[in-house]
Design an enzyme around this catalytic site. Structure first.
Site, PDB file in Angstrom:
ATOM      1  N   ILE A   1      -7.258  -0.329   2.053  1.00  0.00           N
ATOM      2  CA  ILE A   1      -7.552   0.653   3.125  1.00  0.00           C
ATOM      3  C   ILE A   1      -7.002   1.982   2.287  1.00  0.00           C
ATOM      4  O   ILE A   1      -5.804   2.209   2.052  1.00  0.00           O
ATOM      5  CB  ILE A   1      -6.716   0.403   4.502  1.00  0.00           C
ATOM      6  CG1 ILE A   1      -7.183  -0.761   4.982  1.00  0.00           C
ATOM      7  CG2 ILE A   1      -6.889   1.729   5.367  1.00  0.00           C
ATOM      8  CD1 ILE A   1      -6.399  -1.041   6.295  1.00  0.00           C
TER       9      ILE A   1
ATOM     10  N   GLU B   1      -0.725  -8.442   5.696  1.00  0.00           N
ATOM     11  CA  GLU B   1      -0.337  -8.471   7.230  1.00  0.00           C
ATOM     12  C   GLU B   1      -1.690  -8.215   8.119  1.00  0.00           C
ATOM     13  O   GLU B   1      -1.503  -8.373   9.214  1.00  0.00           O
ATOM     14  CB  GLU B   1       0.705  -7.488   7.496  1.00  0.00           C
ATOM     15  CG  GLU B   1       0.342  -6.051   7.650  1.00  0.00           C
ATOM     16  CD  GLU B   1      -0.084  -5.187   6.187  1.00  0.00           C
ATOM     17  OE1 GLU B   1      -0.075  -5.908   5.278  1.00  0.00           O
ATOM     18  OE2 GLU B   1      -0.405  -4.250   6.240  1.00  0.00           O
TER      19      GLU B   1
ATOM     20  N   CYS C   1       0.889  -1.142  -0.226  1.00  0.00           N
ATOM     21  CA  CYS C   1      -0.021   0.040  -0.039  1.00  0.00           C
ATOM     22  C   CYS C   1       0.702   1.165   0.019  1.00  0.00           C
ATOM     23  O   CYS C   1       1.440   1.599  -0.917  1.00  0.00           O
ATOM     24  CB  CYS C   1      -0.850   0.071   1.066  1.00  0.00           C
ATOM     25  SG  CYS C   1      -2.370   1.068   0.878  1.00  0.00           S
TER      26      CYS C   1
ATOM     27  N   ARG D   1      -2.329   7.430  -5.970  1.00  0.00           N
ATOM     28  CA  ARG D   1      -2.749   7.342  -4.618  1.00  0.00           C
ATOM     29  C   ARG D   1      -4.208   7.578  -4.275  1.00  0.00           C
ATOM     30  O   ARG D   1      -5.070   8.229  -5.154  1.00  0.00           O
ATOM     31  CB  ARG D   1      -2.158   8.445  -3.801  1.00  0.00           C
ATOM     32  CG  ARG D   1      -0.523   8.311  -3.780  1.00  0.00           C
ATOM     33  CD  ARG D   1       0.071   9.452  -3.044  1.00  0.00           C
ATOM     34  NE  ARG D   1      -0.416   9.509  -1.502  1.00  0.00           N
ATOM     35  CZ  ARG D   1      -0.664  10.336  -0.729  1.00  0.00           C
ATOM     36  NH1 ARG D   1      -0.165  11.684  -1.327  1.00  0.00           N
ATOM     37  NH2 ARG D   1      -0.938  10.280   0.687  1.00  0.00           N
TER      38      ARG D   1
ATOM     39  N   HIS E   1      -3.089  -5.332   1.893  1.00  0.00           N
ATOM     40  CA  HIS E   1      -2.466  -5.343   3.342  1.00  0.00           C
ATOM     41  C   HIS E   1      -2.520  -6.609   3.717  1.00  0.00           C
ATOM     42  O   HIS E   1      -3.515  -7.382   4.548  1.00  0.00           O
ATOM     43  CB  HIS E   1      -3.196  -4.473   4.419  1.00  0.00           C
ATOM     44  CG  HIS E   1      -3.003  -3.172   4.206  1.00  0.00           C
ATOM     45  ND1 HIS E   1      -1.926  -2.485   4.772  1.00  0.00           N
ATOM     46  CD2 HIS E   1      -3.809  -2.219   3.620  1.00  0.00           C
ATOM     47  CE1 HIS E   1      -1.962  -1.247   4.502  1.00  0.00           C
ATOM     48  NE2 HIS E   1      -3.121  -0.985   3.806  1.00  0.00           N
TER      49      HIS E   1
HETATM   50  N1  GLN Z   1      -3.463   6.439   1.102  1.00  0.00           N
HETATM   51  C1  GLN Z   1      -2.241   6.178   1.832  1.00  0.00           C
HETATM   52  C2  GLN Z   1      -1.305   6.921   1.146  1.00  0.00           C
HETATM   53  O1  GLN Z   1      -1.450   7.611   0.004  1.00  0.00           O
HETATM   54  C3  GLN Z   1      -2.111   4.481   1.956  1.00  0.00           C
HETATM   55  C4  GLN Z   1      -2.825   3.863   2.629  1.00  0.00           C
HETATM   56  C5  GLN Z   1      -2.361   2.717   3.294  1.00  0.00           C
HETATM   57  O2  GLN Z   1      -1.156   2.427   3.281  1.00  0.00           O
HETATM   58  N2  GLN Z   1      -3.240   1.650   3.639  1.00  0.00           N
HETATM   59  O3  GLN Z   1      -0.175   6.837   1.264  1.00  0.00           O
END
Ligand code: GLN
Length: 221
Positions: A139, A177, A84, A110, A175
């Site tokens: 997320i 994890e 992420c 992003r 994710h």
């Molecule tokens: N939205 C976050 C970013 O742009 C990433 C979110 C995440 O790692 N769950 O850095």
């Protein structure tokens, strides 16, 4: 490089899902090392850059002076997996923003699904990683929009790529994890030349662990 024997995987310990990654590595019998300072990178087989907030992580990497050392170790052969926000930091191109480490040839966007409220859980089979469906936790996730030559798609969903890899780098926009499955951690460990237990000794999902874990909210496979 010191006298380490490339048996450990580091987790960048600046912000984000550090404990969760260390926990998954421990379940595979792999020594996980929290990494904050450049010296802690020495002799690692691999490094995980966790999810969190990429702007915050990029800033802390500058504060701790660790970005150049990560690049140097990567050139030396240390494998890197970005989850992420970690994937955003590794991308060669970030839509509308300057890239950070630029270690894998792909374009990432992003917050591509919307706000935190647009986070979700789904599942998919990723044949190279496991024959069983894997739970996927997104997320405020990015989307990988394009990959360059030398980068392979591991999972495509609709119009975006959710997981990709080169010989040296792995990125997932979700994710692993935060789920009961250690399959993705095993996949990365093997990329680093490690898997001390193997699936016979440590199955992808530890049945004793699911019911009491903070991962219980993720779909159980
Ligand atoms: N939205 C976050 C970013 O742009 C990433 C979110 C995440 O790692 N769950 O850095």
């Amino acid at each position: 490089m010191g006298d380490r024997t490339l048996s450990a995987i580091g987790v960048l310990n600046l912000q984000g899902d550090v404990a969760e990654h260390l926990d998954h590595l421990a379940r595979l019998g792999i020594e996980g090392t929290p990494v904050k300072e450049p010296a802690a990178l020495s002799g690692l087989a691999g490094l995980i850059i966790p999810g969190g907030e990429s702007t915050c992580l990029a800033r802390l990497m500058r504060t701790f002076g660790i970005a150049q050392a990560i690049e140097n170790e990567f050139r030396r052969g240390m494998k890197i997996w970005g989850t992420c926000a970690g994937a955003i930091l590794m991308a060669r191109e970030v839509v509308g923003e300057a890239p950070c480490l630029g270690l894998i040839d792909l374009v990432i966007e992003r917050n591509s699904f919307g706000s935190q409220l647009d986070s979700f859980i789904s599942e998919a089979v990723i044949p190279r990683v496991s024959e069983r469906p894997l739970p996927l936790v997104f997320i405020r996730a990015p989307k990988v929009l394009r990959i360059g030559p030398g980068v392979k798609e591991l999972l495509r969903i609709d119009d975006y790529i959710a997981a990709a890899e080169s010989g040296e780098a792995l990125v997932t926009v979700f994710h692993p994890e935060m789920t009961p499955s250690v399959a993705f951690h095993r996949y990365f460990a093997r990329k680093c030349g490690l898997d001390p237990y193997g699936p016979d000794l440590q199955p992808d999902v530890d049945p004793k662990w699911i019911t009491t874990s903070w991962t219980r909210l993720a779909r159980i496979i």
